[in-house]
Design a protein around this motif. Structure first.
Motif, PDB file in Angstrom:
ATOM      1  N   UNK A 341       0.830  -1.211   0.000  1.00 15.59           N
ATOM      2  CA  UNK A 341       0.000   0.000   0.000  1.00 15.59           C
ATOM      3  C   UNK A 341       0.860   1.255   0.000  1.00 15.59           C
ATOM      4  N   UNK A 342       1.918   1.275   0.812  1.00 15.45           N
ATOM      5  CA  UNK A 342       2.780   2.457   0.874  1.00 15.45           C
ATOM      6  C   UNK A 342       3.527   2.654  -0.442  1.00 15.45           C
ATOM      7  N   UNK A 343       4.046   1.558  -1.011  1.00 16.92           N
ATOM      8  CA  UNK A 343       4.738   1.678  -2.298  1.00 16.92           C
ATOM      9  C   UNK A 343       3.788   2.173  -3.385  1.00 16.92           C
ATOM     10  N   UNK A 344       2.543   1.687  -3.357  1.00 17.02           N
ATOM     11  CA  UNK A 344       1.559   2.146  -4.341  1.00 17.02           C
ATOM     12  C   UNK A 344       1.266   3.635  -4.161  1.00 17.02           C
ATOM     13  N   UNK A 345       1.109   4.060  -2.910  1.00 14.23           N
ATOM     14  CA  UNK A 345       0.787   5.459  -2.642  1.00 14.23           C
ATOM     15  C   UNK A 345       1.876   6.392  -3.143  1.00 14.23           C
ATOM     16  N   UNK A 346       3.107   6.140  -2.735  1.00  9.98           N
ATOM     17  CA  UNK A 346       4.185   7.060  -3.124  1.00  9.98           C
ATOM     18  C   UNK A 346       4.577   6.893  -4.585  1.00  9.98           C
ATOM     19  N   UNK A 347       4.361   5.694  -5.149  1.00 16.41           N
ATOM     20  CA  UNK A 347       4.586   5.538  -6.587  1.00 16.41           C
ATOM     21  C   UNK A 347       3.600   6.361  -7.401  1.00 16.41           C
ATOM     22  N   UNK A 348       2.316   6.330  -7.002  1.00 18.21           N
ATOM     23  CA  UNK A 348       1.322   7.153  -7.691  1.00 18.21           C
ATOM     24  C   UNK A 348       1.616   8.634  -7.542  1.00 18.21           C
ATOM     25  N   UNK A 349       2.043   9.049  -6.348  1.00 13.97           N
ATOM     26  CA  UNK A 349       2.354  10.467  -6.144  1.00 13.97           C
ATOM     27  C   UNK A 349       3.519  10.887  -7.019  1.00 13.97           C
ATOM     28  N   UNK A 350       4.564  10.056  -7.086  1.00 20.82           N
ATOM     29  CA  UNK A 350       5.743  10.413  -7.885  1.00 20.82           C
ATOM     30  C   UNK A 350       5.402  10.464  -9.372  1.00 20.82           C
ATOM     31  N   UNK A 351       4.777   9.397  -9.892  1.00 18.74           N
ATOM     32  CA  UNK A 351       4.452   9.374 -11.316  1.00 18.74           C
ATOM     33  C   UNK A 351       3.436  10.461 -11.666  1.00 18.74           C
ATOM     34  N   UNK A 352       2.422  10.637 -10.803  1.00 19.61           N
ATOM     35  CA  UNK A 352       1.433  11.677 -11.073  1.00 19.61           C
ATOM     36  C   UNK A 352       2.029  13.069 -11.070  1.00 19.61           C
ATOM     37  N   UNK A 353       2.970  13.317 -10.156  1.00 20.41           N
ATOM     38  CA  UNK A 353       3.619  14.633 -10.125  1.00 20.41           C
ATOM     39  C   UNK A 353       4.407  14.890 -11.398  1.00 20.41           C
ATOM     40  N   UNK A 354       5.158  13.878 -11.843  1.00 15.04           N
ATOM     41  CA  UNK A 354       5.934  14.037 -13.085  1.00 15.04           C
ATOM     42  C   UNK A 354       5.004  14.292 -14.266  1.00 15.04           C
ATOM     43  N   UNK A 355       3.909  13.535 -14.347  1.00 16.24           N
ATOM     44  CA  UNK A 355       2.977  13.719 -15.466  1.00 16.24           C
ATOM     45  C   UNK A 355       2.306  15.084 -15.409  1.00 16.24           C
TER      46      UNK A 355
END
Length: 583
Positions: A341-355
């Motif tokens: 869950x934590x990896x999913x959360x911060x992965x989405x935040x990182x990829x979403x921020x870049x996009x």
């Protein structure tokens, strides 16, 4: 309609859903209607507009009907460059834009044209707008008075000055007719009644919003949030604050939209709203940050912040859904669920921020200086946060502790409830949540009773009086251990004779248990049972003792006669008391 199979709360919830299904479309429709007329205000005189539409091009009618949001709407395709031109405004409506000409700047020309058009509009007299050629350039006259000369720079792309003059003439006629019509008594009376009706509808909509938020939305939150307070008809303080803030924002949007729309109905208030929007546009739309070749205004940054906050909220909700609804189905342990869950959360935040940054038009290579400054800030002021964040990543991947483990770090002992990016939450035996920085788990020794194998051995020291039968003591300790349901039979309990103490024979009972969280209760239960069995077998539990021996004999010669007499008298009294007690 009766609800024989539902509780009182369920009946209220079903009734509330029907109420919300009936009123919610009405409230949302009203808000959308107000917002639509705010963004795309229409002309207030439909009959006059229809009659004027036969002589005015469709694009011109759309331009004159834009009203308050002329500054916000993009008109670059049909007007000169806004940086080198200035708008001609009549009653808060933009008619066209002019550029500099001769000794006059664009602002001076626009002010002069606007003042002469206002004189004609205020007079309410008939007018004539004509085109006359002067100095080989078309000149627009109003009531035979000079208004402006259309130059090559004024003409739009693909038009000659003559064509541009004819188009502006039609726009001026339409704007003057509309301005004089809006100053007539009949129009003002009808508009005042319309404004009163809109204000009354806004009051009703505000009341409906309050009812919707306080009743239906509150019940919806109570049904979706599993908290102890929600079962009692209450929300947590955080949800209460969010509920009040969202209601205040909805009401603010409603009243601001209504006020601006009503202001757009009258020519004088429309001028004030136009100036206000012009000021706000100059404040929020002015570039304040330049990265690379792109400039960003305050409103651009605010929208970007809102999108990033929405991304964080979406990532949090997605990780919660993944943890509780998806990963819980295959029976994955709590530690793996928390990690994924934590990896999913911060992965989405990182990829979403870049996009988001790329879609926003921000070149990531242009923020290298900002990243360098951030690195310096981390080195000085944010080093503890960076250290804890790095420690959190190590804990997630190396997994020396997991959610659900029973650990001891420093003076804190409890169960790991959550492993975050910066800190870990430990729930102690006293049900107190302790927030421990992640770096503590890497800098100090951590006792993890649940690591790999939760089965642990616990020591129960016991002391008995000298002279007790050691075999009986050993059997008593083993019987107490075997009777307890949480003591494992394999490995078997063991009793060690530790040695001869100052006041007792020291034994130690060794037991095994598979639930580390029960170790303190287990020891307490064993001590209760051991004390009971020792009493049944007449085995004493000793306590520290000291014996005082008093000897009689000759006192030192150096003592004074008075002190000697006092000591002899004291000894005689002690001997007499002992003799009497013995007798």
């Amino acid at each position: 309609m009766p609800f024989p199979k539902h509780s009182l709360w369920q009946r209220k919830w079903l009734a509330g859903r029907r109420w919300m299904a009936f009123w919610l479309p009405f409230v949302l429709g009203l808000l959308l209607s107000v917002a639509s007329v705010l963004v795309f205000p229409h002309s207030q005189n439909s009959a006059a507009t229809a009659s004027a539409a036969t002589t005015v091009p469709q694009t011109t009618i759309a331009q004159t009907g834009q009203g308050l949001w002329d500054l916000v709407r993009d008109r670059a395709a049909s007007q000169p460059d806004e940086e080198t031109s200035s708008p001609v405004i009549l009653d808060g409506r933009q008619i066209f834009r002019v550029t500099a000409s001769g000794q006059f700047t664009a602002e001076e020309r626009a002010e002069l044209i606007t003042s002469r058009l206002e004189e004609v509009a205020i007079s309410l007299a008939s007018f004539q707008v004509e085109i006359e050629e002067r100095n080989q350039l078309p000149t627009i006259l109003v009531n035979d008075r000079y208004l402006l000369t259309v130059t090559e720079r004024d003409a739009q792309v693909g038009r000659t000055p003559e064509e541009q003059a004819r188009a502006w003439t039609k726009e001026i006629r339409f704007a003057l007719r509309q301005s004089q019509r809006e100053r007539s008594g009949g129009f003002l009376r009808r508009t005042l009644l319309l404004a009163t009706g809109i204000f009354a509808a806004a009051i009703a909509a505000s009341w409906l919003l309050k009812k919707l938020w306080e009743n239906q939305l509150r019940q919806l939150l109570q049904s979706t949030t599993n908290t102890e307070n929600s079962e009692n008809g209450e929300l947590s303080p955080i949800w209460e604050h969010l509920l009040h803030i969202s209601l205040a924002i909805a009401r603010l949007i409603l009243w601001v939209s209504v006020i601006f729309y009503i202001a757009n109905l009258f020519p004088w208030t429309r001028q004030w709203s136009y100036r206000l929007l012009q000021t706000l546009n100059a404040t929020f739309a002015a570039p304040i940050l330049t990265l690379g070749q792109t400039s960003y205004s305050l409103i651009d940054l605010l929208i970007l912040v809102v999108l990033l906050v929405g991304l964080v909220v979406f990532a949090s909700r997605a990780s919660e859904f993944l943890r509780h609804r998806v990963l819980a189905i295959p029976g994955i342990n709590r530690g793996a669920q928390e990690l994924l869950a934590i990896l999913t959360k911060y992965g989405l935040i990182f990829l979403g921020t870049v996009i988001l940054l790329q879609v926003w038009g921000l070149d990531l290579s242009s923020i290298t200086i900002l990243a360098s400054a951030l690195g310096v800030g981390i080195g000085f002021g944010l080093q503890d946060i960076a250290k804890n964040f790095g420690s959190g990543l190590v804990l997630m991947f190396e997994r020396p502790i997991q959610v659900g483990d029973f650990v001891a770090v420093g003076d804190y002992i409890g169960t790991v409830e959550r492993i975050g990016a910066r800190s870990t939450t430990i729930l102690t035996i006293d049900r107190i949540s302790i927030i421990v920085p992640n770096s503590r788990f890497l800098e100090t020794e951590v006792t993890n009773w649940s690591y790999q194998n939760p089965v642990s051995r616990y020591r129960v020291p016991v002391g008995v009086a000298y002279g007790s039968d050691t075999k009986t003591v050993r059997q008593v300790l083993l019987d107490a251990a075997k009777e307890h349901p949480n003591v494992l039979s394999h490995p078997e309990p063991t009793v060690l004779f530790k040695g001869f103490g100052n006041s007792s024979l020291d034994f130690e009972l060794l037991v095994w248990c598979g639930e580390p969280t029960l170790q303190y209760r287990l020891k307490s239960d064993l001590y209760f049972r051991i004390e009971e069995l020792l009493n049944q077998n007449h085995i004493e539990i000793p306590f520290p003792q000291r014996d005082l021996h008093v000897r009689s004999g000759n006192l030192p010669v150096t003592l004074s006669s008075q002190l000697e007499e006092t000591l002899v008298r004291l000894l005689d009294n002690l001997n007499r008391d002992r003799w009497e007690n013995g007798k």
